[in-house]
Design a protein around this motif. Structure first.
Motif, mmCIF file in Angstrom:
data_model
loop_
_atom_site.group_PDB
_atom_site.id
_atom_site.type_symbol
_atom_site.label_atom_id
_atom_site.label_comp_id
_atom_site.label_asym_id
_atom_site.label_seq_id
_atom_site.Cartn_x
_atom_site.Cartn_y
_atom_site.Cartn_z
ATOM 1 N N UNK A 1 -3.694 -3.803 2.991
ATOM 2 C CA UNK A 1 -4.511 -2.652 2.584
ATOM 3 C C UNK A 1 -5.254 -2.061 3.770
ATOM 4 N N UNK A 2 -5.519 -2.887 4.781
ATOM 5 C CA UNK A 2 -6.214 -2.406 5.977
ATOM 6 C C UNK A 2 -5.403 -1.400 6.782
ATOM 7 N N UNK A 3 -4.116 -1.242 6.454
ATOM 8 C CA UNK A 3 -3.294 -0.250 7.136
ATOM 9 C C UNK A 3 -3.669 1.176 6.745
ATOM 10 N N UNK A 4 -4.245 1.330 5.544
ATOM 11 C CA UNK A 4 -4.501 2.678 5.021
ATOM 12 C C UNK A 4 -5.430 3.479 5.943
ATOM 13 N N UNK A 5 -4.988 4.669 6.266
ATOM 14 C CA UNK A 5 -5.686 5.632 7.127
ATOM 15 C C UNK A 5 -5.768 5.188 8.590
ATOM 16 N N UNK A 6 -5.536 3.896 8.845
ATOM 17 C CA UNK A 6 -5.504 3.427 10.231
ATOM 18 C C UNK A 6 -4.144 3.769 10.855
ATOM 19 N N UNK A 7 -3.080 3.477 10.118
ATOM 20 C CA UNK A 7 -1.730 3.791 10.606
ATOM 21 C C UNK A 7 -0.922 4.553 9.549
ATOM 22 N N UNK A 8 -1.583 5.042 8.501
ATOM 23 C CA UNK A 8 -0.908 5.778 7.433
ATOM 24 C C UNK A 8 -1.610 7.113 7.194
ATOM 25 N N UNK A 9 -0.919 8.068 6.599
ATOM 26 C CA UNK A 9 -1.577 9.329 6.234
ATOM 27 C C UNK A 9 -2.614 9.109 5.134
ATOM 28 N N UNK A 10 -3.676 9.908 5.143
ATOM 29 C CA UNK A 10 -4.698 9.823 4.099
ATOM 30 C C UNK A 10 -4.132 10.185 2.734
ATOM 31 N N UNK A 11 -3.089 11.045 2.714
ATOM 32 C CA UNK A 11 -2.484 11.484 1.452
ATOM 33 C C UNK A 11 -1.854 10.339 0.686
ATOM 34 N N UNK A 12 -1.601 9.215 1.370
ATOM 35 C CA UNK A 12 -0.967 8.076 0.711
ATOM 36 C C UNK A 12 -1.770 7.553 -0.478
ATOM 37 N N UNK A 13 -3.042 7.812 -0.505
ATOM 38 C CA UNK A 13 -3.899 7.297 -1.577
ATOM 39 C C UNK A 13 -3.370 7.674 -2.951
ATOM 40 N N UNK A 14 -2.817 8.867 -3.087
ATOM 41 C CA UNK A 14 -2.364 9.355 -4.390
ATOM 42 C C UNK A 14 -0.844 9.471 -4.493
ATOM 43 N N UNK A 15 -0.122 8.988 -3.498
ATOM 44 C CA UNK A 15 1.326 9.175 -3.496
ATOM 45 C C UNK A 15 2.061 8.190 -4.399
ATOM 46 N N UNK A 16 2.865 8.744 -5.331
ATOM 47 C CA UNK A 16 3.829 7.923 -6.049
ATOM 48 C C UNK A 16 5.091 7.882 -5.190
ATOM 49 N N UNK A 17 6.172 7.320 -5.718
ATOM 50 C CA UNK A 17 7.332 7.128 -4.849
ATOM 51 C C UNK A 17 7.988 8.440 -4.446
ATOM 52 N N UNK A 18 7.995 9.450 -5.329
ATOM 53 C CA UNK A 18 8.662 10.707 -4.975
ATOM 54 C C UNK A 18 7.930 11.409 -3.831
ATOM 55 N N UNK A 19 6.609 11.424 -3.892
ATOM 56 C CA UNK A 19 5.833 12.059 -2.817
ATOM 57 C C UNK A 19 5.932 11.253 -1.531
ATOM 58 N N UNK A 20 5.906 9.930 -1.665
ATOM 59 C CA UNK A 20 5.983 9.053 -0.502
ATOM 60 C C UNK A 20 7.332 9.214 0.202
ATOM 61 N N UNK A 21 8.412 9.243 -0.578
ATOM 62 C CA UNK A 21 9.751 9.389 -0.016
ATOM 63 C C UNK A 21 9.909 10.754 0.651
ATOM 64 N N UNK A 22 9.439 11.807 -0.029
ATOM 65 C CA UNK A 22 9.544 13.152 0.543
ATOM 66 C C UNK A 22 8.757 13.257 1.842
ATOM 67 N N UNK A 23 7.603 12.634 1.887
ATOM 68 C CA UNK A 23 6.764 12.659 3.083
ATOM 69 C C UNK A 23 7.467 11.961 4.252
#
Length: 451
Positions: free
Chosen positions: A256-278
């Motif tokens: 969980x410590x990866x969030x916003x450190x090495x991931x986009x902030x948008x990931x917070x609300x991403x389901x698989x379709x948004x995550x895959x498209x991103x």
């Protein structure tokens, strides 16, 4: 009806006794059949006329199902199939609502993760007898059949015919890894190193995309058990879950410590379709998903810019991953045209059709002949997943799909709390302790009812 936004285990206890009765009462006013209207326990029907099919992955699998339906109607001109595509994130609640209020389809997608809940409400037709008399008998993967039987709630009946098996995959951008001089992320150590090195926020480049929206819990569990090396969901007593074992808590804290450190902030609300498209459209190094998105990546990136490999290995070089639910097709009891609906299921599971569906989905076919078709050798993630699951290198943590409350616990009750963990508003320990309490109570209740 199982209330999807129920948040307390006490509420689950109060409603469990009423589920079967409520379902029976609801089914007296529920059916689709020939005319899509309500009525009784359904009937075999004429084997002709209209049937309604609900796709449990609408939007993602719509095109291939429409192709299959067109071919089925050509082969069976007396049957008209009405297709209804429903997003995977909405499917369970739609079926639960229809069980209570009427309007169930004749046939629909029924995977292992949702099977127990529907079976507990007496909404599905047992299919053992139909399969035994069918041309499909002996031609489907026995492990997939047993997986669906085990997920059905404890009565050892088959309520869904398997279509596909899935598996977790770590997709990574080979071009970005090569440019950065990074080793393949085949170990968790290499994974974390790559996630950090590939991140350059000034260039909108990130090492990883984490799933924070719908479906986040299964991915988090995969990361936890993969790192901790724990190989069973329950302790030796079979009554206490291992999700809040200190090793899993430490693993979730790191993940969980990866969030916003090495991931986009948008990931917070991403389901698989948004995550895959991103991932397909950006400069993100790695993505955890499953075989189902392989074709999306091929279309977006081509086969030369990415690879899909089994989950990283952990302690002692062993790979541990959580089970992926087998998908299938179920026949609803309220159908007035079960004969035609079963013809559709048989058609969908035939060699050529099941092969074509799974090539499109990038998953492992349930039809044994389809599983030998040449395209599997060409789809590297599918080939590697099949090898990893058969060569002894991988231990599978079987998730308790048989618990009627599993979907509620792993989705409605805890997805919002996982977002709090990502935001630093809830500790990994408190999050997992609460989930463990819910799971232990659900397991106790299930054992009492099936003991």
């Amino acid at each position: 009806m199982k209330i999807s936004n129920r948040s307390t285990s006490t509420g689950r206890r109060r409603t469990s006794a009423a589920v079967a009765l409520g379902a029976v009462l609801a089914l007296t006013a529920t059916a689709c059949g020939d005319d899509g209207s309500g009525g009784g326990e359904g009937a075999e029907g004429s084997g002709k006329g209209k049937i309604v099919f609900w796709d449990n992955n609408g939007g993602v699998r719509t095109d291939i199902w429409k192709e299959i339906i067109a071919d089925f109607e050509k082969a069976n001109p007396d049957i008209d199939v009405q297709y209804v595509g429903i997003a995977s994130t909405e499917y369970q609640s739609k079926v639960d609502t229809a069980i209570q209020g009427g309007g169930l389809p004749d046939v629909g997608g029924v995977g292992a993760a949702m099977l127990a809940g529907f079976a507990a409400q007496n909404a599905l037709e047992p299919l053992d007898g139909r399969l035994a008399k069918s041309s499909l008998n002996g031609k489907l993967n026995k492990d997939m059949i047993e997986s669906l039987k085990a997920a059905g709630g404890g009565d050892d009946k088959l309520y869904s015919i398997p279509t596909s098996a899935n598996n977790g995959v770590l997709y990574y951008r080979t071009d970005l890894f090569k440019k950065a001089g990074l080793a393949e992320p085949t170990t968790w150590e290499n994974f974390y190193k790559a996630a950090e090195k590939l991140t350059d926020k000034s260039k909108n480049a990130f090492g990883y995309t984490i799933r924070g929206g719908a479906g986040s819990i299964a991915q988090a569990l995969d990361a936890m058990y993969g790192q901790s090396g724990i190989t069973s969901f329950w302790d030796s007593s079979g009554e206490k879950t291992t999700v809040n074992d200190p090793k899993n808590v430490a693993a979730l804290e790191k993940y969980a410590g990866l969030y916003k450190k090495v991931t986009p902030a948008a990931d917070l609300n991403n389901d698989f379709t948004k995550m895959v498209a991103q991932w397909d459209s950006g400069t993100i190094g790695m993505l955890n998903h499953n075989l189902g998105s392989y074709q999306d990546h091929v279309k977006a990136l081509g086969v030369d810019k990415f690879r899909g490999v089994p989950q990283p290995t952990g302690p002692g070089g062993r790979r541990v991953q959580v089970s992926n639910p087998v998908d299938g097709l179920g026949l609803f009891k309220s159908s007035k045209n079960k004969e035609a609906a079963w013809k559709f299921i048989e058609f969908a599971l035939s060699h050529e059709v099941n092969s074509r569906f799974n090539e499109s989905a990038g998953q492992v076919p349930a039809n044994l002949e389809a599983a030998k078709d040449p395209w599997i050798e060409k789809a590297e993630p599918t080939k590697l997943a099949a090898r990893a699951l058969s060569d002894g290198s991988t231990s599978i943590v079987q998730l308790p799909y048989y618990l009627p409350d599993w979907n509620t616990i792993s989705k409605a009750d805890n997805e919002p709390n996982f977002q709090k963990v990502l935001l630093g508003k809830l500790s990994a320990k408190d999050f997992l302790d609460k989930m463990a309490e819910q799971l232990n109570e659900a397991q106790k209740e299930w054992k009492q009812q099936n003991g």
